[in-house]
Write a protein that holds these residues in place. Structure first.
Motif, PDB file in Angstrom:
ATOM      1  N   LYS A 240      37.082  27.019  -7.977  1.00  0.00           N
ATOM      2  CA  LYS A 240      36.839  25.596  -7.658  1.00  0.00           C
ATOM      3  C   LYS A 240      36.810  24.768  -8.942  1.00  0.00           C
ATOM      4  CE  LYS A 240      36.962  25.398  -3.432  1.00  0.00           C
ATOM      5  NZ  LYS A 240      37.842  24.513  -2.696  1.00  0.00           N
ATOM      6  N   LEU A 241      36.098  25.307  -9.936  1.00  0.00           N
ATOM      7  CA  LEU A 241      35.921  24.605 -11.205  1.00  0.00           C
ATOM      8  C   LEU A 241      37.250  24.407 -11.941  1.00  0.00           C
ATOM      9  CD1 LEU A 241      33.018  23.919 -12.103  1.00  0.00           C
ATOM     10  CD2 LEU A 241      33.187  25.743 -13.795  1.00  0.00           C
ATOM     11  N   ASN A 242      38.135  25.379 -11.793  1.00  0.00           N
ATOM     12  CA  ASN A 242      39.394  25.348 -12.546  1.00  0.00           C
ATOM     13  C   ASN A 242      40.607  25.025 -11.682  1.00  0.00           C
ATOM     14  OD1 ASN A 242      38.667  26.326 -15.406  1.00  0.00           O
ATOM     15  ND2 ASN A 242      37.575  27.723 -14.055  1.00  0.00           N
ATOM     16  N   ASP A 243      40.346  24.579 -10.467  1.00  0.00           N
ATOM     17  CA  ASP A 243      41.409  24.175  -9.542  1.00  0.00           C
ATOM     18  C   ASP A 243      42.443  25.281  -9.314  1.00  0.00           C
ATOM     19  OD1 ASP A 243      42.639  22.362  -7.827  1.00  0.00           O
ATOM     20  OD2 ASP A 243      43.999  21.640  -9.416  1.00  0.00           O
ATOM     21  N   LEU A 244      41.968  26.497  -9.067  1.00  0.00           N
ATOM     22  CA  LEU A 244      42.870  27.599  -8.731  1.00  0.00           C
ATOM     23  C   LEU A 244      42.999  27.670  -7.212  1.00  0.00           C
ATOM     24  CD1 LEU A 244      42.062  30.644 -11.065  1.00  0.00           C
ATOM     25  CD2 LEU A 244      43.515  28.686 -11.465  1.00  0.00           C
ATOM     26  N   LYS A 245      44.164  28.078  -6.757  1.00  0.00           N
ATOM     27  CA  LYS A 245      44.425  28.103  -5.311  1.00  0.00           C
ATOM     28  C   LYS A 245      44.069  29.462  -4.695  1.00  0.00           C
ATOM     29  CE  LYS A 245      48.068  27.449  -1.990  1.00  0.00           C
ATOM     30  NZ  LYS A 245      49.330  26.940  -1.624  1.00  0.00           N
ATOM     31  N   PHE A 246      43.465  29.426  -3.502  1.00  0.00           N
ATOM     32  CA  PHE A 246      43.228  30.652  -2.740  1.00  0.00           C
ATOM     33  C   PHE A 246      44.523  31.020  -2.024  1.00  0.00           C
ATOM     34  CE2 PHE A 246      38.853  29.014  -2.971  1.00  0.00           C
ATOM     35  CZ  PHE A 246      38.167  30.163  -3.309  1.00  0.00           C
ATOM     36  N   TYR A 247      45.122  32.123  -2.407  1.00  0.00           N
ATOM     37  CA  TYR A 247      46.330  32.605  -1.726  1.00  0.00           C
ATOM     38  C   TYR A 247      45.961  33.777  -0.833  1.00  0.00           C
ATOM     39  CZ  TYR A 247      49.458  30.096  -4.966  1.00  0.00           C
ATOM     40  OH  TYR A 247      50.140  29.140  -5.680  1.00  0.00           O
ATOM     41  N   LYS A 248      46.666  33.885   0.305  1.00  0.00           N
ATOM     42  CA  LYS A 248      46.574  35.108   1.107  1.00  0.00           C
ATOM     43  C   LYS A 248      47.780  35.960   0.721  1.00  0.00           C
ATOM     44  CE  LYS A 248      46.454  32.290   4.510  1.00  0.00           C
ATOM     45  NZ  LYS A 248      46.694  31.743   5.838  1.00  0.00           N
TER      46      LYS A 248
END
Ligand SMILES: [Zn+2]
Length: 259
Positions: A240-248
């Motif tokens: 969240k802090l580093n704007d990373l995406k949750f991928y499946k």
């Protein structure tokens, strides 16, 4: 006459260059956002469901790779369906959880598909799961298995048993449907928070997708193959802090190399 010859030469030179250019065009990877795949193996449905309650606030998305589908109770199947409805992925992890390499050495690849893959897909489909990814039990794989399973699954995940420097780690997406995950279970010999942080930082800095695997999320460690919910929360917070995406896992299918 001289001019005509010169023009012909120019045209043919242009055509040659153009056709060379065409032949040379190599597949280019699609650009994608840095992110993380968080996957879980086996059938710890109650614990996955509890972890989801804690991690929902991060709007996380996970991939649950389920084995022995026909031994899972009705309440747990309902929980899995709920997780799928929330946007998590339910993937395959073997009908019996056989060690694929050992089974194939003894019984052959056709028998493996017949006993381990076909009944899993059939039963999971019947129960309402859209399975398109597969994780090898014990992370054990071979080229023969990868080849046989490639037409069946969009994404195939193994496990990365190395503990190399992040730039050498195999646990990042590499524009291929075949991939390896870094295990974040507490008993994994290469697992520790500073190293996990290095892997996450590398994904962020170099725009990569880190692939992680886990088994049973718990508040307090009691045995092997457990991941502290704290660790999962640490990852979600970092993302969240580093704007990373949750991928499946199945999201990676559409990111494969395009021509
Ligand atoms: Zn397993």
């Amino acid at each position: 006459m001289k001019l005509f010859f010169f023009k012909t030469l120019l045209v043919s030179l242009f055509l040659t260059l153009f056709s060379c250019e065409n032949k040379k065009s190599t597949p280019v990877p699609k650009p994608y956002k840095a992110g993380v795949v968080i996957s879980f193996d086996d059938a710890y449905v109650d614990e996955w469901f509890e972890a989801d309650k804690v991690l929902k606030k991060y709007n996380w998305k996970a991939t649950f790779c389920v084995c022995r589908i026909d031994s899972i109770g009705v309440p747990q199947i309902k929980k899995l369906l709920e997780l799928q409805k929330e946007g998590h992925e339910i993937a395959g992890h073997g009908y019996h959880h056989y060690n694929a390499v050992k089974f194939v050495a003894k019984n052959g690849i056709d028998e493996y598909i017949k006993q381990e893959i076909d009944p899993m897909l059939l039963s999971m489909k019947k129960k309402g799961f859209n399975v398109s990814s597969f994780a090898y039990p014990y992370g054990e794989r071979s080229d023969e298995l990868d080849q046989a399973l490639s037409p069946i699954f969009k994404v195939i995940r193994g496990r990365d048993f190395e503990g190399l420097a992040p730039e050498k780690e195999g646990c990042y997406f590499r524009n291929s449907k075949l991939m390896y995950a870094f295990d974040i279970d507490n008993n994994h010999v290469h697992f520790n928070i500073p190293y996990l942080l290095e892997l996450l930082d590398d994904a962020k800095k170099k725009n990569k997708i880190l692939i992680l695997s886990s088994h049973k999320p718990v508040k307090k460690l009691t045995e092997n193959y457990q991941t502290k919910i704290e660790t999962l929360e640490f990852i979600c917070k970092y993302m969240k802090l580093n704007d990373l995406k949750f991928y499946k896992l199945s999201d990676l299918d559409s990111l494969e190399t395009v021509n």
